[in-house]
Design a protein around this motif. Structure first.
Motif, PDB file in Angstrom:
ATOM      1  N   ILE A  19      -3.389  26.319 -74.339  1.00 56.61           N
ATOM      2  CA  ILE A  19      -3.897  25.333 -73.384  1.00 56.61           C
ATOM      3  C   ILE A  19      -2.768  24.433 -72.914  1.00 56.61           C
ATOM      4  CG2 ILE A  19      -5.416  23.321 -73.121  1.00 56.61           C
ATOM      5  CD1 ILE A  19      -7.329  24.752 -75.131  1.00 56.61           C
ATOM      6  N   GLN A  20      -1.931  24.006 -73.890  1.00 61.29           N
ATOM      7  CA  GLN A  20      -0.810  23.125 -73.561  1.00 61.29           C
ATOM      8  C   GLN A  20       0.136  23.779 -72.557  1.00 61.29           C
ATOM      9  OE1 GLN A  20       2.031  22.413 -76.685  1.00 61.29           O
ATOM     10  NE2 GLN A  20       2.411  20.309 -75.990  1.00 61.29           N
ATOM     11  N   ARG A  21       0.464  25.071 -72.768  1.00 67.23           N
ATOM     12  CA  ARG A  21       1.382  25.770 -71.863  1.00 67.23           C
ATOM     13  C   ARG A  21       0.822  25.839 -70.449  1.00 67.23           C
ATOM     14  NH1 ARG A  21       2.103  29.051 -76.490  1.00 67.23           N
ATOM     15  NH2 ARG A  21       0.551  30.545 -75.736  1.00 67.23           N
ATOM     16  N   LYS A  22      -0.478  26.077 -70.346  1.00 60.95           N
ATOM     17  CA  LYS A  22      -1.099  26.158 -69.025  1.00 60.95           C
ATOM     18  C   LYS A  22      -1.061  24.807 -68.302  1.00 60.95           C
ATOM     19  CE  LYS A  22      -4.228  29.895 -70.377  1.00 60.95           C
ATOM     20  NZ  LYS A  22      -5.630  30.266 -70.695  1.00 60.95           N
ATOM     21  N   VAL A  23      -1.367  23.743 -69.051  1.00 59.24           N
ATOM     22  CA  VAL A  23      -1.340  22.406 -68.454  1.00 59.24           C
ATOM     23  C   VAL A  23       0.075  22.021 -68.060  1.00 59.24           C
ATOM     24  CG1 VAL A  23      -1.742  19.954 -68.889  1.00 59.24           C
ATOM     25  CG2 VAL A  23      -3.432  21.637 -69.630  1.00 59.24           C
ATOM     26  N   ASP A  24       1.040  22.317 -68.958  1.00 56.47           N
ATOM     27  CA  ASP A  24       2.439  22.009 -68.656  1.00 56.47           C
ATOM     28  C   ASP A  24       2.902  22.724 -67.391  1.00 56.47           C
ATOM     29  OD1 ASP A  24       2.582  20.389 -70.852  1.00 56.47           O
ATOM     30  OD2 ASP A  24       3.671  21.823 -72.129  1.00 56.47           O
ATOM     31  N   ALA A  25       2.505  23.983 -67.257  1.00 57.58           N
ATOM     32  CA  ALA A  25       2.904  24.758 -66.077  1.00 57.58           C
ATOM     33  C   ALA A  25       2.325  24.150 -64.801  1.00 57.58           C
ATOM     34  CB  ALA A  25       2.451  26.206 -66.227  1.00 57.58           C
ATOM     35  N   LYS A  26       1.063  23.721 -64.876  1.00 55.87           N
ATOM     36  CA  LYS A  26       0.439  23.088 -63.709  1.00 55.87           C
ATOM     37  C   LYS A  26       1.123  21.769 -63.372  1.00 55.87           C
ATOM     38  CE  LYS A  26      -4.142  25.157 -64.267  1.00 55.87           C
ATOM     39  NZ  LYS A  26      -5.577  24.908 -64.576  1.00 55.87           N
ATOM     40  N   ASP A  27       1.487  21.000 -64.427  1.00 57.84           N
ATOM     41  CA  ASP A  27       2.167  19.729 -64.198  1.00 57.84           C
ATOM     42  C   ASP A  27       3.496  19.944 -63.489  1.00 57.84           C
ATOM     43  OD1 ASP A  27       0.151  18.273 -65.358  1.00 57.84           O
ATOM     44  OD2 ASP A  27       1.139  18.038 -67.297  1.00 57.84           O
ATOM     45  N   ARG A  28       4.240  20.966 -63.921  1.00 55.27           N
ATOM     46  CA  ARG A  28       5.544  21.237 -63.313  1.00 55.27           C
ATOM     47  C   ARG A  28       5.409  21.677 -61.861  1.00 55.27           C
ATOM     48  NH1 ARG A  28       6.557  23.396 -68.552  1.00 55.27           N
ATOM     49  NH2 ARG A  28       5.942  25.475 -67.819  1.00 55.27           N
ATOM     50  N   ALA A  29       4.308  22.363 -61.566  1.00 58.89           N
ATOM     51  CA  ALA A  29       4.114  22.881 -60.216  1.00 58.89           C
ATOM     52  C   ALA A  29       3.628  21.818 -59.227  1.00 58.89           C
ATOM     53  CB  ALA A  29       3.109  24.037 -60.248  1.00 58.89           C
ATOM     54  N   LYS A  30       3.132  20.725 -59.753  1.00 60.26           N
ATOM     55  CA  LYS A  30       2.589  19.695 -58.887  1.00 60.26           C
ATOM     56  C   LYS A  30       3.698  18.921 -58.174  1.00 60.26           C
ATOM     57  CE  LYS A  30      -1.699  18.731 -61.422  1.00 60.26           C
ATOM     58  NZ  LYS A  30      -2.390  17.744 -62.300  1.00 60.26           N
ATOM     59  N   THR A  31       3.417  18.551 -56.929  1.00 55.26           N
ATOM     60  CA  THR A  31       4.302  17.646 -56.209  1.00 55.26           C
ATOM     61  C   THR A  31       3.955  16.229 -56.626  1.00 55.26           C
ATOM     62  OG1 THR A  31       4.376  19.149 -54.320  1.00 55.26           O
ATOM     63  CG2 THR A  31       5.051  16.859 -53.936  1.00 55.26           C
ATOM     64  N   LYS A  32       4.955  15.484 -57.027  1.00 58.53           N
ATOM     65  CA  LYS A  32       4.688  14.117 -57.462  1.00 58.53           C
ATOM     66  C   LYS A  32       4.192  13.291 -56.278  1.00 58.53           C
ATOM     67  CE  LYS A  32       7.844  13.931 -61.388  1.00 58.53           C
ATOM     68  NZ  LYS A  32       8.968  13.201 -62.026  1.00 58.53           N
ATOM     69  N   PRO A  33       3.035  12.640 -56.461  1.00 56.37           N
ATOM     70  CA  PRO A  33       2.481  11.857 -55.345  1.00 56.37           C
ATOM     71  C   PRO A  33       3.306  10.612 -55.074  1.00 56.37           C
ATOM     72  CG  PRO A  33       1.218  11.456 -57.345  1.00 56.37           C
ATOM     73  CD  PRO A  33       2.213  12.539 -57.671  1.00 56.37           C
ATOM     74  N   LYS A  34       3.264  10.193 -53.833  1.00 56.13           N
ATOM     75  CA  LYS A  34       3.899   8.939 -53.478  1.00 56.13           C
ATOM     76  C   LYS A  34       3.103   7.785 -54.078  1.00 56.13           C
ATOM     77  CE  LYS A  34       5.674  10.650 -49.044  1.00 56.13           C
ATOM     78  NZ  LYS A  34       5.654  10.456 -47.574  1.00 56.13           N
ATOM     79  N   ALA A  35       3.749   6.672 -54.253  1.00 53.03           N
ATOM     80  CA  ALA A  35       3.075   5.505 -54.794  1.00 53.03           C
ATOM     81  C   ALA A  35       1.896   5.124 -53.895  1.00 53.03           C
ATOM     82  CB  ALA A  35       4.042   4.329 -54.907  1.00 53.03           C
ATOM     83  N   ASP A  36       0.745   4.897 -54.533  1.00 50.58           N
ATOM     84  CA  ASP A  36      -0.440   4.550 -53.772  1.00 50.58           C
ATOM     85  C   ASP A  36      -0.285   3.182 -53.128  1.00 50.58           C
ATOM     86  OD1 ASP A  36      -1.652   6.882 -54.529  1.00 50.58           O
ATOM     87  OD2 ASP A  36      -2.632   6.010 -56.277  1.00 50.58           O
ATOM     88  N   GLY A  37      -0.846   3.017 -51.947  1.00 56.39           N
ATOM     89  CA  GLY A  37      -0.868   1.715 -51.311  1.00 56.39           C
ATOM     90  C   GLY A  37      -2.042   0.907 -51.817  1.00 56.39           C
ATOM     91  N   ALA A  38      -2.243  -0.257 -51.238  1.00 53.63           N
ATOM     92  CA  ALA A  38      -3.360  -1.107 -51.625  1.00 53.63           C
ATOM     93  C   ALA A  38      -4.683  -0.420 -51.297  1.00 53.63           C
ATOM     94  CB  ALA A  38      -3.269  -2.445 -50.904  1.00 53.63           C
ATOM     95  N   MET A  39      -5.652  -0.609 -52.177  1.00 55.37           N
ATOM     96  CA  MET A  39      -6.966  -0.012 -51.952  1.00 55.37           C
ATOM     97  C   MET A  39      -7.694  -0.743 -50.837  1.00 55.37           C
ATOM     98  SD  MET A  39     -10.086   0.568 -54.622  1.00 55.37           S
ATOM     99  CE  MET A  39     -11.624   1.330 -54.080  1.00 55.37           C
ATOM    100  N   GLN A  40      -8.234   0.019 -49.897  1.00 54.50           N
ATOM    101  CA  GLN A  40      -9.002  -0.523 -48.781  1.00 54.50           C
ATOM    102  C   GLN A  40     -10.386   0.114 -48.819  1.00 54.50           C
ATOM    103  OE1 GLN A  40      -7.926  -2.954 -46.998  1.00 54.50           O
ATOM    104  NE2 GLN A  40      -5.712  -2.906 -47.346  1.00 54.50           N
TER     105      GLN A  40
END
Length: 325
Positions: A19-40
């Motif tokens: 399970i850990q390997r699968k999650v790690d692989a998905k984490d590596r494949a993800k594009t890091k999101p930009k910092a969220d702005g203020a909630m509206q």
């Protein structure tokens, strides 16, 4: 040869690692999101930090703040929740008090506002209330003075004909980073405004209130969590919360409900006249919503607690509005 227990343990370990390997692989494949702005999440987009660096003299005046606090709630449609009632609002010239005055008027109430010395702001509030088709009485004075509180309540009752809602909202706040620097004069001024003022106004108002009336106190998140730089202010706001609960029990027999709203950071004259200019520029940025509330976002809670149509079974409650935890 491994026992059955060891075999089961090894299988469980292998499963966890798979399970850990699968999650790690998905984490590596993800594009890091930009910092969220203020909630509206409101009916219109609200200002967010950074704000212009600014520091204003006490008691703070709304007309001088940039950007101007939003109080008029153009999306709010009145429905007679306070029809025929009269309300007295301390600190009603600006900030939360002004927004509450406007929404109360839109719901059918006549208004008396109490303010310290901000004549220009008080006049703007008076005009805003009258634009809603209701009367507005502006009373200048210090809520820390018992004689003034008695005169203010008496005049409001005389000119408006009744008193159904008291909103205790006037406040004094200024930081003291080092506890040793908190002077007795500073401490006394905070208590006189934030505690004595609430006590004086409530005691004077109750004598004129009938069953179905309401008292709403403005508390604060600092009264729940404390603030290391606002020891005296936090203490008074915690006291206001306790005062609310105790007074609610005392007045149940008179049919008068007592509740409090405990806001987090709100863009009002209180804070740009309290913090240093650079701190003001980031005001509200540390909340989960990453911005301070605007007064018009807080005022509907006061309508809710003032109206017997909405909250007839609510008394002794503290309603936090803090932008998320």
């Amino acid at each position: 040869m491994p026992t059955s227990t060891q075999s089961d343990s090894s299988k469980a370990t292998s499963k966890q690692r798979s399970i850990q390997r699968k999650v790690d692989a998905k984490d590596r494949a993800k594009t890091k999101p930009k910092a969220d702005g203020a909630m509206q999440a409101g009916a219109r987009k609200y200002p967010a930090p950074p704000f212009p660096a600014q520091h204003h003299p006490k008691p703070g005046e709304e007309w001088a703040i940039e950007p101007a606090p939003l109080y008029d709630a153009p999306f709010w449609r009145g429905s007679g929740k306070l029809e025929g009632k009269a309300a007295l609002i301390t600190g009603g010239d600006s900030g939360i008090g002004r927004a509450v005055a406007v929404l109360f008027a839109r719901e059918g109430a006549d208004i008396a506002i109490v303010y310290l010395s901000e004549d220009r702001d008080a006049e703007a509030t008076r005009q805003a209330v009258e634009a809603e088709g209701r009367r507005c009485l502006a009373l200048r004075g210090d809520v820390g003075n018992r004689a003034f509180c008695a005169k203010a309540v008496a005049r409001a009752v005389k000119e408006l004909g009744r008193l159904d809602v008291l909103v205790n909202n006037a406040a004094f706040q200024i930081h003291s980073t080092d506890f040793a620097d908190l002077t007795e004069e500073h401490f006394d001024t905070t208590l006189k405004t934030n505690l004595y003022g609430y006590f004086h106004m409530a005691q004077e108002a109750v004598a004129h209130m009938k069953p179905g009336s309401a008292i709403i106190n403005t508390g604060s998140v600092t009264g729940i969590e404390g603030s290391k730089d606002l020891i005296d202010y936090s203490m008074t706001k915690g006291g206001i919360h306790a005062f609310t609960r105790a007074l609610s029990g005392n007045l149940v027999g008179k049919g008068i409900r007592v509740n409090a709203v405990a806001p987090g950071p709100v863009w009002t004259p209180l804070n740009p006249s309290e913090k240093e200019a650079q701190d003001v520029s980031q005001f509200g940025a540390k909340t989960p919503m990453k911005r301070p509330a605007q007064p018009e976002e807080i005022a509907p809670a006061y309508v809710f607690l003032a109206s017997p149509q909405c909250s007839s079974y609510i008394t002794g409650e503290i309603l936090p509005i803090v932008g998320g935890y």
